[in-house]
Design a protein around this motif. Structure first.
Motif, PDB file in Angstrom:
ATOM      1  N   ALA A   1      28.178 117.669  84.766  1.00 47.77           N
ATOM      2  CA  ALA A   1      27.791 116.283  85.017  1.00 47.77           C
ATOM      3  C   ALA A   1      26.708 115.845  84.031  1.00 47.77           C
ATOM      4  O   ALA A   1      26.695 114.689  83.571  1.00 47.77           O
ATOM      5  CB  ALA A   1      27.286 116.145  86.451  1.00 47.77           C
ATOM      6  N   ILE A   2      25.825 116.762  83.697  1.00 47.31           N
ATOM      7  CA  ILE A   2      24.749 116.421  82.762  1.00 47.31           C
ATOM      8  C   ILE A   2      25.310 116.247  81.339  1.00 47.31           C
ATOM      9  O   ILE A   2      24.870 115.377  80.588  1.00 47.31           O
ATOM     10  CB  ILE A   2      23.643 117.490  82.833  1.00 47.31           C
ATOM     11  CG1 ILE A   2      22.937 117.388  84.192  1.00 47.31           C
ATOM     12  CG2 ILE A   2      22.639 117.320  81.696  1.00 47.31           C
ATOM     13  CD1 ILE A   2      21.995 118.521  84.517  1.00 47.31           C
TER      14      ILE A   2
ATOM     15  N   LEU B   1      20.386 114.094  88.940  1.00 45.56           N
ATOM     16  CA  LEU B   1      21.209 113.404  87.939  1.00 45.56           C
ATOM     17  C   LEU B   1      20.708 111.987  87.693  1.00 45.56           C
ATOM     18  O   LEU B   1      20.737 111.500  86.565  1.00 45.56           O
ATOM     19  CB  LEU B   1      22.676 113.389  88.381  1.00 45.56           C
ATOM     20  CG  LEU B   1      23.347 114.761  88.513  1.00 45.56           C
ATOM     21  CD1 LEU B   1      24.818 114.602  88.872  1.00 45.56           C
ATOM     22  CD2 LEU B   1      23.211 115.581  87.236  1.00 45.56           C
TER      23      LEU B   1
ATOM     24  N   GLN C   1      23.698 121.276  87.367  1.00 46.19           N
ATOM     25  CA  GLN C   1      25.054 120.707  87.289  1.00 46.19           C
ATOM     26  C   GLN C   1      25.397 120.399  85.822  1.00 46.19           C
ATOM     27  O   GLN C   1      25.324 119.264  85.373  1.00 46.19           O
ATOM     28  CB  GLN C   1      25.135 119.433  88.129  1.00 46.19           C
ATOM     29  CG  GLN C   1      24.823 119.681  89.605  1.00 46.19           C
ATOM     30  CD  GLN C   1      24.822 118.387  90.387  1.00 46.19           C
ATOM     31  OE1 GLN C   1      25.842 117.701  90.476  1.00 46.19           O
ATOM     32  NE2 GLN C   1      23.677 118.028  90.927  1.00 46.19           N
TER      33      GLN C   1
END
Lengths: 484, 451
Positions: free
Chosen positions: B224-225, B194, B221
């Protein structure tokens, strides 16, 4: 026979607990999926797809199929689309084990037969076009246009030239300017003469050192072969530009003349048209491109090469524009084209084109007394009639005629294209139709022009639905089913 | 040996009607100097029987998934195709028709498009779907171009090395002509970090292009991305494996803006890479920038529900150079196959298919890494594909040995990732039996098959 009771969507037939597919029991340790995939990734429930039993699926889609006109069931003279017979043998052969079950990334040694087929297809397409370097990769005609324009751009870049313009006649398919823009060019439209040919004065006026490519469809979308093409090529080449042939109308000239011999540097085929691949209700097509030997090094990767009796996929082409799609190409469509070419041979291909011209000219001779054909008494594989007079005198439009033809059991021609002919009715019978069918079509057209205007405005009358309200469809868009 | 009708008498009458003496008179528009003066140099014509034998001979020289056991993936998979898909899609009324320009005689195809669009929305959780594009790679390009148009940021796109390398290559090809930059963030651990991604995305970035499960089979993820992208005004484009959505969270529930997919998994044979279909679905506000055909519901003059091609002012035949894309056709026949496949599977069938892929793939991974030679390259959760590393660095020899045993054992990754030259990408679908997986792992481990 059409089932008049069938009008529901598959979602409206769904009932919780019904199913068609039954998967096998798990023969490896049946671990809890929660152990294998964390909560952050796993959905609580499967997607809300419809739940239906197999008999319902079969009946539903079979009933839907019977709401379509198709080449298998009807005369389908849709201009520019070459709706010819789709040979059943090609369907079977493209589905052979060893072709249909081959993974796209297998080692070359395990796919020698397929690579041989594709290599031979490259050679045949090169011979028919007179342009020897071939890429089978593009997925459709428009995709082929784009790939070839990228080839041209790469060539100009290598030459250190800055060429920003693509020229195309006003009769061109809409894909031409759209592809040009995606390849980073500006588009300039060249006028046609009243006879439907490229206006050479207008072309000269628009030619400058910025010209990259002149895109020409020949025969053009009016069904006329532009005999000036060699002259056009000379003018464009003199300015350092290239000629692109939109091969949509190749069905008219197979074995008669070759794009490479009349000045084209690049072209695409539409094998789903010219080489009888079925249109699939709107795809798949394919758009293989052929270019001059000099441009060959820029073609997309991979290409099939032969060394002795071994075939391989060649990725090592430093000047290539790169990939234009995933994997090799629309191989299923290409296999059908290969079968078509082997069925015909040189003489058969030339005869197919000659008979396509005969059918179009014969139909033209029967139609022109009913609907005028502004661009003359002779045509190539298709012609464009005009309902302008009918519209003026009786208020009956090309659309009315097209819709009424459906009641007579014929698919409509292409209408309102090309844009240069008012109330255009573009008719392409193809070579795989009988004289009786062409006569019946002309007779229907004649009877339609004699019918009351009100009847025609309301046509069609016998189809599963009448004219849809397209304005409402665009304004209040409903693009998926939602539960009430 | 073609498919024409005319008797010599027909031909005579027709030529007379045209006012021509012979077929050659009909080519008078072509100047003699550019006519071909010789026959084309092509193989001789073959009748149906000879052609069939010729094609059967060529087909026999190939080893397909029907004669070998296939563990190849990377975007094309050996999934089971129920017979209803072939039977219904083989109806001539479907496959010999064309784009539904005349809706009154194309309600079958139009309703299929509408049902397909609905099924794709149900599968992905997105608001709207088009009626399909060419394939996964070109769908990814179109999604990226859509993002550039929506955000008015036409210079930069961020992607990740764990996205299908061929998708990235295709985008690279298109970008070379559009003066735009494709920034690729590494995924050395098997997924993107991330921090690395956040550092690459800025206020000039049109979108982030991610794949889930990614090319290595690992799970990114996504949520979150999506937040990283959205915080900088960029969109998130997600390439998915449609079969995985029987089990994984839907992109529409994770903040994804545009979903694309290779639709081959949904009932289309591998056929050496095509034809397939490109799936594309997006959020409602981007609808008018979406490329490709779209079917919409309306009513006819009698008030009956029906379907038409709609929003055509986006398309090339109306807008020409101002169109959203140059695409003309969709992949109608394969959208039909996908629709039949998803209907035949239903929610339970798709979930069970996904669970079988997951369990069998995990079994295969654990079995092959139980020996000394192979180890999991990334040690992360995967769906139906995984990457194993050969401690002996003899991937190619292992593959050749497997082919001799009738097994297509996996894709060597060195072709796309030089630093993964000792790695193999393996796909295990619901079709692979325990016995086949055991033979596969025995072969890779150099053991004699347990007969």
């Amino acid at each position: 026979m059409r089932n008049v009771r069938a009008s529901q969507l598959i979602f409206e037939l769904s009932k919780a607990g019904r199913r068609a597919a039954h998967l096998p029991h798990c023969d490896v340790p049946c671990r809890d999926v929660k152990e294998l995939i964390g909560d952050e990734h796993r959905a609580d429930a499967p997607p809300p797809l419809p739940e239906v039993a197999e008999p319902e699926i079969v009946r539903h889609f079979t009933n839907l199929s019977q709401l379509n006109m198709s080449v298998d069931t009807h005369f389908y003279p849709l201009g520019s689309c070459t709706m010819k017979h789709n040979p059943k043998r090609n369907e079977r052969l493209a589905s052979l084990p060893g072709i249909i079950d081959v993974h796209p990334c297998q080692p070359d040694a395990t796919i020698q037969g397929l690579l041989q087929l594709l290599f031979e297809l490259q050679v045949m397409l090169g011979e028919i076009s007179g342009l020897p370097a071939v890429s089978l990769q593009p997925a459709a005609g428009a995709h082929g246009e784009l790939a070839a324009l990228m080839v041209a751009a790469a060539c100009f870049r290598d030459r250190g030239e800055r060429r920003t313009k693509v020229l195309a006649p006003d009769t061109a398919h809409g894909t031409n300017p759209a592809s040009a823009r995606m390849a980073g060019f500006d588009t300039v439209t060249v006028k046609s003469t009243p006879a439907g040919l490229v206006d050479l004065d207008d072309l000269r006026a628009k030619l400058d050192d910025q010209i990259g490519v002149f895109m020409i469809t020949n025969p053009n979308t009016l069904g006329i072969f532009d005999g000036q093409v060699a002259k056009i090529a000379e003018l464009v080449h003199a300015r350092g530009g290239l000629i692109y042939l939109d091969g949509a109308n190749m069905n008219a000239i197979l074995g008669i003349t070759r794009p490479g011999d009349f000045g084209a540097d690049m072209m695409h085929y539409n094998p789903h048209k010219t080489f009888s691949g079925p249109h699939g209700g709107g795809g798949p097509g394919a758009g293989p491109i052929c270019v001059t030997a000099a441009l060959g090094e820029y073609l997309p990767v991979p290409v099939v090469r032969r060394d002795g009796d071994r075939y391989s996929l060649d990725f090592d082409r430093p000047r290539s524009i790169g990939r234009v799609r995933t994997f090799f190409g629309n191989v299923g469509v290409l296999v059908r084209a290969y079968c078509y070419l082997l069925t015909h041979g040189a003489e058969g291909l030339r005869e197919a084109s000659a008979l396509a011209l005969l059918n179009a000219n014969y139909l033209l001779s029967r139609v022109r007394h009913i609907l005028p054909v502004p661009q003359g008494d002779r045509c190539m594989h298709e012609f464009v009639a005009s309902a302008a007079a009918l519209k003026k005198e009786r208020g009956v439009s090309a659309m009315d005629v097209a819709k009424r033809l459906l009641d007579y059991g014929f698919h409509s021609p292409t209408v309102y294209f090309p844009l240069t002919v008012p109330e255009a009715v573009m008719i392409e019978p193809t070579e795989t139709e009988s004289k009786e069918t062409l006569d019946a079509f002309a007779e229907a057209l004649f009877r339609i022009t004699e019918e009351p205007a009100d009847l025609l405005h309301e046509a069609p009358h016998t189809t599963p639905v009448s004219r849809p309200d397209e304005v409402q469809a665009a304004r209040r868009t409903i693009l998926k089913w939602t539960p009430c | 040996m073609g498919y024409t009708f005319h008797t010599s008498e027909d031909q005579r009458i027709m030529l007379e009607a045209v006012g021509a003496n012979s077929l050659d008179d009909l080519i008078e528009q072509i100047p003699p100097e550019i006519r071909l003066q010789r026959p084309l140099d092509l193989p001789p014509a073959r009748g149906e029987l000879e052609l069939t034998q010729h094609l059967e001979n060529l087909a026999r020289k190939n080893i397909g998934a029907g004669s070998a056991v296939c563990f190849l993936g990377g975007g094309s998979y050996d999934h089971f195709v129920p017979a209803v898909v072939d039977a219904l899609a083989s109806r001539g009324e479907f496959y010999t028709s064309y784009t539904p320009y005349q809706p009154e005689v194309s309600q079958g195809n139009l309703q299929v498009m509408f049902e397909y669009q609905t099924l794709i929305c149900q599968l992905t959780g997105m608001d709207v779907s088009n009626a399909s594009l060419y394939d996964g790679g070109t769908a990814a390009v179109e999604a990226v171009l859509l993002s550039m148009s929506v955000t008015k940021r036409s210079r930069k796109v961020v992607t990740v090395a764990s996205v299908h390398p061929e998708y990235r290559q295709v985008i690279g090809t298109y970008f070379a002509h559009l003066d735009a930059e494709l920034v690729t963030v590494p995924a050395t651990a098997g997924v993107v970090s991330l921090e690395d991604l956040a550092a690459a995305v800025d206020d000039q970035t049109a979108c982030v292009l991610l794949q889930q499960p990614n090319f290595f089979g690992c799970l990114e993820q996504v949520e979150a991305i999506a937040k990283i992208a959205h915080d900088r005004g960029a969109l998130l484009v997600l390439a998915v494996d449609p079969v995985s959505l029987g089990l994984l969270k839907r992109p529409g529930d994770l903040g994804v803006d545009v979903v694309v997919a290779e639709g081959q998994s949904l009932g289309t044979p591998m056929s050496f890479g095509g034809p397939y279909l490109g799936i594309m679905a997006c959020r409602e506000p981007f609808l008018r920038r979406m490329p490709g055909r779209i079917a919409g519901q309306t009513v006819d003059r009698r008030g009956k529900r029906c379907w038409v091609l709609t929003l055509q002012t986006r398309e090339q035949h109306i807008r020409r150079e101002k169109a959203t894309s140059n695409i003309c056709t969709n992949q109608g026949l394969f959208a039909l196959r996908a629709a039949i496949y998803l209907t035949a599977m239903g929610p339970q069938g798709l979930r069970e298919t996904a669970e079988l892929c997951l369990r069998k793939s995990r079994y295969a991974l654990e079995r092959v890494t139980g020996g000394e030679r192979w180890k999991s390259a990334f040690g992360l959760p995967t769906f139906k594909e995984f990457v194993v590393r050969d401690r002996q660095c003899k991937v190619r020899e292992a593959l050749d040995e497997a082919v001799r045993a009738g097994i297509l054992a996996g894709l060597p990754l060195g072709r796309w990732y030089p630093d993964l030259d000792d790695c193999l990408l393996v796909a295990v679908t619901e079709k692979r039996t325990k016995d086949e997986i055991d033979r596969w792992s025995d072969c890779l481990l150099g053991r004699r098959p347990t007969a």
